[in-house]
Design an enzyme around this catalytic site. Structure first.
Site, PDB file in Angstrom:
ATOM      1  N   SER A 144       0.818  -1.216   0.000  1.00  0.00           N
ATOM      2  CA  SER A 144       0.000   0.000   0.000  1.00  0.00           C
ATOM      3  C   SER A 144       0.851   1.264   0.000  1.00  0.00           C
ATOM      4  CB  SER A 144      -0.959  -0.002   1.191  1.00  0.00           C
ATOM      5  OG  SER A 144      -0.267  -0.154   2.405  1.00  0.00           O
ATOM      6  N   HIS A 197       1.914   5.171   4.658  1.00  0.00           N
ATOM      7  CA  HIS A 197       1.180   5.684   3.503  1.00  0.00           C
ATOM      8  C   HIS A 197       1.608   7.111   3.183  1.00  0.00           C
ATOM      9  CE1 HIS A 197      -2.349   2.696   4.362  1.00  0.00           C
ATOM     10  NE2 HIS A 197      -1.274   2.105   3.883  1.00  0.00           N
TER      11      HIS A 197
END
Length: 276
Positions: A144, A197
């Site tokens: 991710s 992230h």
């Protein structure tokens, strides 16, 4: 006897299956290899238990474990996932973004970047902040971080052709969309890595704006390697430097419709941490 027609729902399923199969068959080489490595790594996490080998502990990005002998973790953690749900979600999110990137920049460039600065820079940012600012040691894993990196690049390219979108009477900069998704993901998935992230997104912004494009390998070197090894002739689904569809990292902006293509997939990334 009258011919029977296929129900609309059945026709739609058949059509979608055919489209999915056609899409998968057109995936470029590095995208295929990356998805395969992610799947095989998940299999290893299951098989490794019988060998007394904890793949997650071995390959996750654990800040306090990073040293000269364990720098491999910078390259292994994106391929390792917490569970099958985490694996599937990240494959679904990452595949279309990576496929688009490889078609735009070539297979060799993709290999050099994803095993180079696209892994090392956000990984080292995460380690630095965790160890020296937060004084924490939270392990992370999953692709991710790459999802948000590519979304950051897409957002900058979209911003160049479509700077704002309107909500009610407010003009919202399009580049902020992935940043909002980072916040939403952290709220919906508390076990996800907000810092991981964010690190990926910042690097994506840097490449999208052109500040980090000097880290990409020069095209003359790529052409030399491709010519010497005849990669285009030997490797199926290989995308050469001269086959790529766009310029280098924002030099040639794409159309607004194509630039938005990666955004809908971002909500399913769900990068997760080891442990609680």
């Amino acid at each position: 006897m009258a011919a029977q027609t296929l129900p609309a729902s059945g026709a739609a399923v058949t059509f979608n299956t055919q489209r999915t199969r056609a899409y998968l068959l057109k995936l470029p080489l590095f995208t295929r290899a990356t998805v395969l490595i992610i799947v095989l790594t998940w299999v290893l996490t299951l098989v490794g238990k019988s060998w007394n080998w904890d793949v997650k502990t071995w390959g996750a990005l654990i800040p306090d474990e990073i040293g000269i002998a364990t720098l491999y973790r910078i390259n292994t953690f994106p391929f390792i996932h917490l569970n099958i749900f985490h694996t599937i979600l990240n494959i679904v999110a990452f595949t279309p973004l990576l496929e688009r990137f490889e078609h735009e920049h070539g297979t060799l460039t993709s290999v050099a970047l994803f095993f180079g600065p696209f892994a090392t820079i956000p990984g080292l940012i995460y380690v630095f902040v965790e160890r020296f600012i937060l004084h924490a040691n939270t392990p992370v894993m999953g692709a991710s971080m790459w999802v948000f990196l590519l979304l950051g690049m897409e957002a900058i390219r979209t911003y160049k052709t479509n700077p704002y979108f309107t909500i009610s009477t407010y003009n919202i900069p399009t580049w902020i969309t992935p940043l909002l998704l980072v916040v939403v993901t952290a709220a919906l998935l508390p076990s996800s890595s907000f810092l991981g992230h964010l690190a990926g997104l910042l690097v994506g912004y840097g490449f999208g704006l052109g500040y980090l494009k000097f880290l990409a390998p020069p095209e003359w070197a790529l052409r030399f390697i491709e010519g010497k090894l005849n990669l285009l002739g030997r490797l199926p689904h290989y995308v050469s430097v001269d086959q790529k569809t766009f310029g280098r990292f924002g030099v040639l902006p794409s159309s607004a419709s194509s630039a938005e293509a990666g955004i809908p997939f971002s909500g399913v990334s769900g990068g997760q941490r080891l442990g609680p």
